[in-house]
Design an enzyme around this catalytic site. Sequence first.
Site, mmCIF file in Angstrom:
data_model
loop_
_atom_site.group_PDB
_atom_site.id
_atom_site.type_symbol
_atom_site.label_atom_id
_atom_site.label_comp_id
_atom_site.label_asym_id
_atom_site.label_seq_id
_atom_site.Cartn_x
_atom_site.Cartn_y
_atom_site.Cartn_z
ATOM 1 N N GLU A 213 0.845 -1.197 0.000
ATOM 2 C CA GLU A 213 0.000 0.000 0.000
ATOM 3 C C GLU A 213 0.877 1.242 0.000
ATOM 4 O OE1 GLU A 213 -2.826 -0.223 3.190
ATOM 5 O OE2 GLU A 213 -4.173 -1.447 1.994
ATOM 6 N N HIS B 48 -8.847 10.387 3.135
ATOM 7 C CA HIS B 48 -8.496 9.306 2.218
ATOM 8 C C HIS B 48 -8.673 9.830 0.800
ATOM 9 C CE1 HIS B 48 -8.271 5.521 0.152
ATOM 10 N NE2 HIS B 48 -7.862 4.963 1.273
ATOM 11 N N ARG C 33 -0.779 9.507 1.840
ATOM 12 C CA ARG C 33 -2.174 9.897 1.611
ATOM 13 C C ARG C 33 -2.392 11.401 1.532
ATOM 14 N NH1 ARG C 33 -5.456 5.563 5.376
ATOM 15 N NH2 ARG C 33 -5.140 3.869 3.909
ATOM 16 N N HIS D 234 -11.318 10.592 6.872
ATOM 17 C CA HIS D 234 -11.140 9.147 7.007
ATOM 18 C C HIS D 234 -10.678 8.713 8.390
ATOM 19 C CE1 HIS D 234 -10.387 5.102 5.694
ATOM 20 N NE2 HIS D 234 -9.088 5.188 5.917
ATOM 21 N N ARG E 113 -1.165 9.216 9.329
ATOM 22 C CA ARG E 113 -1.064 7.773 9.580
ATOM 23 C C ARG E 113 -0.649 7.018 8.321
ATOM 24 N NH1 ARG E 113 -4.879 3.340 8.973
ATOM 25 N NH2 ARG E 113 -6.398 4.776 8.124
HETATM 26 C C1 LIG Z 1 -13.945 2.470 5.207
HETATM 27 C C2 LIG Z 1 -12.729 2.340 6.076
HETATM 28 C C3 LIG Z 1 -11.666 1.541 5.687
HETATM 29 C C4 LIG Z 1 -10.542 1.409 6.499
HETATM 30 N N1 LIG Z 1 -9.533 0.563 6.122
HETATM 31 C C5 LIG Z 1 -8.503 0.349 6.985
HETATM 32 C C6 LIG Z 1 -7.511 -0.635 6.701
HETATM 33 O O1 LIG Z 1 -7.566 -1.320 5.692
HETATM 34 N N2 LIG Z 1 -6.504 -0.801 7.604
HETATM 35 C C7 LIG Z 1 -6.405 -0.066 8.760
HETATM 36 O O2 LIG Z 1 -5.470 -0.268 9.541
HETATM 37 N N3 LIG Z 1 -7.349 0.863 9.041
HETATM 38 C C8 LIG Z 1 -8.388 1.073 8.204
HETATM 39 N N4 LIG Z 1 -9.342 1.994 8.512
HETATM 40 C C9 LIG Z 1 -9.282 2.647 9.814
HETATM 41 C C10 LIG Z 1 -9.702 1.632 10.862
HETATM 42 O O3 LIG Z 1 -10.710 0.798 10.336
HETATM 43 C C11 LIG Z 1 -10.224 2.292 12.111
HETATM 44 O O4 LIG Z 1 -9.356 3.305 12.531
HETATM 45 C C12 LIG Z 1 -10.328 1.247 13.216
HETATM 46 O O5 LIG Z 1 -11.134 0.184 12.775
HETATM 47 C C13 LIG Z 1 -10.889 1.879 14.456
HETATM 48 O O6 LIG Z 1 -11.166 0.857 15.359
HETATM 49 P P1 LIG Z 1 -11.795 1.233 16.753
HETATM 50 O O7 LIG Z 1 -12.098 -0.054 17.436
HETATM 51 O O8 LIG Z 1 -10.956 2.219 17.429
HETATM 52 O O9 LIG Z 1 -13.162 2.000 16.369
HETATM 53 P P2 LIG Z 1 -14.448 1.465 15.589
HETATM 54 O O10 LIG Z 1 -14.154 0.246 14.826
HETATM 55 O O11 LIG Z 1 -15.029 2.604 14.856
HETATM 56 O O12 LIG Z 1 -15.441 1.098 16.765
HETATM 57 C C14 LIG Z 1 -15.979 2.099 17.607
HETATM 58 C C15 LIG Z 1 -17.114 1.478 18.396
HETATM 59 O O13 LIG Z 1 -17.539 2.363 19.423
HETATM 60 C C16 LIG Z 1 -18.966 2.432 19.441
HETATM 61 N N5 LIG Z 1 -19.320 3.726 20.045
HETATM 62 C C17 LIG Z 1 -18.966 4.960 19.623
HETATM 63 N N6 LIG Z 1 -19.464 5.901 20.454
HETATM 64 C C18 LIG Z 1 -20.146 5.245 21.430
HETATM 65 C C19 LIG Z 1 -20.895 5.663 22.562
HETATM 66 N N7 LIG Z 1 -21.066 6.958 22.861
HETATM 67 N N8 LIG Z 1 -21.468 4.721 23.341
HETATM 68 C C20 LIG Z 1 -21.336 3.403 23.047
HETATM 69 N N9 LIG Z 1 -20.644 2.948 21.977
HETATM 70 C C21 LIG Z 1 -20.052 3.858 21.179
HETATM 71 C C22 LIG Z 1 -19.339 2.286 17.973
HETATM 72 O O14 LIG Z 1 -20.675 1.924 17.807
HETATM 73 C C23 LIG Z 1 -18.352 1.191 17.558
HETATM 74 O O15 LIG Z 1 -18.836 -0.079 17.914
HETATM 75 C C24 LIG Z 1 -10.468 2.131 7.709
HETATM 76 C C25 LIG Z 1 -11.527 2.950 8.095
HETATM 77 C C26 LIG Z 1 -12.654 3.050 7.300
HETATM 78 C C27 LIG Z 1 -13.791 3.928 7.737
#
Ligand SMILES: Cc1cc2nc3c(=O)[nH]c(=O)nc-3n(C[C@H](O)[C@H](O)[C@H](O)COP(=O)(O)OP(=O)(O)OC[C@H]3O[C@@H](n4cnc5c(N)ncnc54)[C@H](O)[C@@H]3O)c2cc1C
Length: 516
Positions: A127, A244, A290, A351, A386
């Site tokens: 990537e 992104h 990016r 993103h 990032r």
């Molecule tokens: C389309 C897309 C593609 C991506 N591709 C990649 C990739 O290929 N590789 C990579 O490394 N990163 C990628 N990223 C970034 C990465 O996916 C995210 O940064 C990462 O998944 C974040 O994980 P997280 O567990 O911190 O948050 P999330 O996976 O967003 O989870 C957050 C959780 O908190 C919950 N929540 C939020 N607020 C509250 C609240 N007030 N009360 C209760 N629950 C709450 C939500 O419902 C959710 O379940 C991508 C992001 C996107 C959007």
Amino acid sequence: MNLKSRLDFSLDVTVTEASDFIVVGSGIAGLYTALKAAEHGRVLLLTKEGLDTSATYYAQGGIAAALAEEDDPELHLEDTLAAGAGLCRREAVEILVREGPRRVRELLDMGVPFDRDAEGNLLLAREGAHRCRRILRAGGDATGKAIQTTLSCMVKRHPDIRCMERVFVADLLTSGDTCHGVLALQEGRETWLAFPGKATILATGGLGQVYAFTTNPAVATGDGVAMACRAGAEVADMEFVQFHPTALFHPRQPGFLISEAVRGEGGRLINHRGERFMPRYHPQAELAPRDIVSRAIFSEMRRHGTDCVYLDLTHLPGRFLKDRFPTIYATLAACGVDMAAEPVPVAPAAHYSMGGIKTNLHGETSIRGLYAVGEVACNGVHGANRLASNSLLDALVFGYRAAAAAAAYVQCHPGIPRELYRPGKLNPRARSEEPLEIEGTRRRLRELMQREAGVIRHREGLARAKKEIGQMLDNLSFPFRDRQSLELLNMLTVAHLILSAAEQRKESRGSHYRLD
Ligand SMILES: Cc1cc2nc3c(=O)[nH]c(=O)nc-3n(C[C@H](O)[C@H](O)[C@H](O)COP(=O)(O)OP(=O)(O)OC[C@H]3O[C@@H](n4cnc5c(N)ncnc54)[C@H](O)[C@@H]3O)c2cc1C
């Protein structure tokens, strides 16, 4: 601005049984940290929608780890530091790249079905800004879904983890400099729920919804940063929002991500005249970092007065595209776009937030008993920009560390002061009769942020937007007692933080680019 006093505590508060660990959020960070914490005590996992609703679910490209023979954690370190534009915290990145391979092998042991070749070797993709093939993927372009479903199955089966879905965490319960749990609203219930916990771990993800054009799901409203900020926690690097470069520009699926891996496999960016432009902007062309690709696209759009540019894959075999990118292929087809036969319209979209709740190398925040992991946290690994596929890795590596630190804290915890949770003690306030104009305010906020705090920023625009958002915050005269209004409050709060930080950083660096 005392935001806490705006919560409507004329509702009753129901106090639930205390937990050792409260984990908020069910993406990779919340699920993985919950599994690790459950090795040391009882975990309550709260999430505002279903267990599988998260940004994690949509991650396509994959997860970076130096597993290839020709690769080395030191090379991964160098690439991460280079992308971070001088602002990465070196010790944090060293931890990320050195502990990362172990955490990824753990995912393999848990059963995440990463793609392999006919001989059973892991398939590694390349990537943008990675010097070699280093990205593990699953289901071609459905890596996040594979990780999410594997972890959520394990969490559901775990005897020491209790999951509550559709519970919106509104605020932290604190006394002095210590966090003792969270205050929440459950869908269909007319009371506040106080969840006491010895250690509280925020894993609430990002804030992309603050922008009008984003790849992030609807749940990404910056709740964790906003509530930590209300409780007095330190936040850092909020000016750094990664755009992104290639989100689908199509009314049926606005913001749908066209993974970096598509460019890694040879996709070329062309403007509306059909000219390939990236070689003019950077020697790595389409595989430049990016921020550089996003700005180049933005410049082309502005120069030609267009709303998008195009990602051209028509020189690649259709069969290959369909097999390698099944989700993208099918989603585009559903929009009437044949990626093998015509260029795909794309534009930069908000993103990823490099900033967040400031933590040390163990996920500890400036508030005792409060931990932050995943995208909501800022531990310094991403600096000003990032590196692709480092986010999922960050959640695992620092989720592991945060669980260990929280477990040590829980073991010598003196006990939770019960009087915190007496109904009525938490600043009661009468209901306002004023109509709530949530939808309109939300739309105005998102458009304003897209225009003034996006890929390219300017002193005057930042000041104007900050003033307007400050006014919106002041005009919110209603007490907060439902998810919609609390999310708006949170979005306005994080937007204000982004603008304040962006105003203060006079230079251009990484994802923060100023024209003045
Ligand atoms: C389309 C897309 C593609 C991506 N591709 C990649 C990739 O290929 N590789 C990579 O490394 N990163 C990628 N990223 C970034 C990465 O996916 C995210 O940064 C990462 O998944 C974040 O994980 P997280 O567990 O911190 O948050 P999330 O996976 O967003 O989870 C957050 C959780 O908190 C919950 N929540 C939020 N607020 C509250 C609240 N007030 N009360 C209760 N629950 C709450 C939500 O419902 C959710 O379940 C991508 C992001 C996107 C959007």
